[in-house]
Design an enzyme around this catalytic site. Structure first.
Site, PDB file in Angstrom:
ATOM      1  N   ASN A  12       0.752  -1.073  -0.034  1.00 59.35           N
ATOM      2  CA  ASN A  12       0.018  -0.002  -0.089  1.00 59.35           C
ATOM      3  C   ASN A  12       0.997   1.249  -0.164  1.00 59.35           C
ATOM      4  O   ASN A  12       0.435   2.249   0.526  1.00 59.35           O
ATOM      5  CB  ASN A  12      -0.899   0.017   1.311  1.00 59.35           C
ATOM      6  CG  ASN A  12      -2.219   1.193   1.104  1.00 59.35           C
ATOM      7  OD1 ASN A  12      -2.560   1.703   2.004  1.00 59.35           O
ATOM      8  ND2 ASN A  12      -2.596   1.267  -0.074  1.00 59.35           N
ATOM      9  N   CYS A  14       2.889   1.858  -3.242  1.00 57.18           N
ATOM     10  CA  CYS A  14       3.157   2.019  -4.574  1.00 57.18           C
ATOM     11  C   CYS A  14       1.802   2.008  -5.530  1.00 57.18           C
ATOM     12  O   CYS A  14       1.521   3.008  -5.863  1.00 57.18           O
ATOM     13  CB  CYS A  14       4.143   1.014  -5.110  1.00 57.18           C
ATOM     14  SG  CYS A  14       5.733   0.891  -4.213  1.00 57.18           S
ATOM     15  N   ARG A  15       1.314   0.644  -5.811  1.00 57.87           N
ATOM     16  CA  ARG A  15       0.403   0.299  -6.836  1.00 57.87           C
ATOM     17  C   ARG A  15      -1.057   1.005  -6.166  1.00 57.87           C
ATOM     18  O   ARG A  15      -1.431   1.688  -7.016  1.00 57.87           O
ATOM     19  CB  ARG A  15       0.285  -0.881  -7.105  1.00 57.87           C
ATOM     20  CG  ARG A  15       1.657  -1.427  -7.940  1.00 57.87           C
ATOM     21  CD  ARG A  15       1.722  -2.670  -8.279  1.00 57.87           C
ATOM     22  NE  ARG A  15       1.906  -3.511  -7.057  1.00 57.87           N
ATOM     23  CZ  ARG A  15       1.793  -4.669  -6.889  1.00 57.87           C
ATOM     24  NH1 ARG A  15       1.399  -5.456  -7.980  1.00 57.87           N
ATOM     25  NH2 ARG A  15       1.790  -5.408  -5.516  1.00 57.87           N
ATOM     26  N   ASP A 125       4.733  -4.780  -9.331  1.00 57.21           N
ATOM     27  CA  ASP A 125       4.946  -4.269  -8.344  1.00 57.21           C
ATOM     28  C   ASP A 125       6.415  -3.321  -8.858  1.00 57.21           C
ATOM     29  O   ASP A 125       7.191  -3.966  -8.908  1.00 57.21           O
ATOM     30  CB  ASP A 125       5.381  -5.008  -7.154  1.00 57.21           C
ATOM     31  CG  ASP A 125       5.496  -4.442  -5.783  1.00 57.21           C
ATOM     32  OD1 ASP A 125       6.124  -3.291  -5.817  1.00 57.21           O
ATOM     33  OD2 ASP A 125       5.591  -5.050  -4.736  1.00 57.21           O
TER      34      ASP A 125
END
Length: 145
Positions: A12, A14-15, A125
């Protein structure tokens, strides 16, 4: 009642925060803030309480998208509170299916299944990659999806 959407990746930072910020921006530009509520969460709790990766914030800022996300870990109540839980990749989806309680009412979906080509549906990721280019790719994937 607004529809509730939860974007989920491993940490929770980066993407899923990019996906959350992009979805909030799309909703705001369409004037649908009363109809949709969007958050993001992590499968793992490693970064709980942290702001998103600086590279994610830079890419979002470049596109004039605000990000107020703070990392949190997925909770069993999320499977009832949210109508849709969107995974960033197939590994995240497998984890969500494993973690979902029997009383879950959330639809578990892969974000990339919406508008992305079959070979680009996995939002990979970027955490261990260098620079902002992988984050820019995620931004583009989320914008299309």
């Amino acid at each position: 009642m607004p529809r509730n959407v939860l974007m989920v990746c491993v940490g929770n930072i980066c993407r899923s925060p990019i996906a959350e910020a992009v979805m909030r921006d799309v909703i705001a530009r369409a004037g649908l803030q009363k109809d949709w509520h969007v958050e993001s969460a992590a499968i793992e709790g490693w970064h709980h309480g942290s702001r998103p990766d600086e590279r994610a914030l830079r890419v979002l800022a470049k596109h004039n998208i605000e990000c107020t996300s703070v990392a949190r870990q997925l909770q069993p109540k999320d499977f009832v509170r949210f109508d849709y839980i969107l995974a960033m990749d197939r590994s995240n989806m497998a984890s969500l299916k494993h973690l979902a309680p029997k009383y879950s009412r959330a639809k578990l979906l892969l974000l990339g299944d919406f508008g992305l080509k079959p070979d680009e549906r996995s939002i990979e990721d970027p955490y261990y990659l260098m620079g902002t280019a992988p984050f820019e790719k995620i931004y583009k994937q989320c914008t299309l999806a």
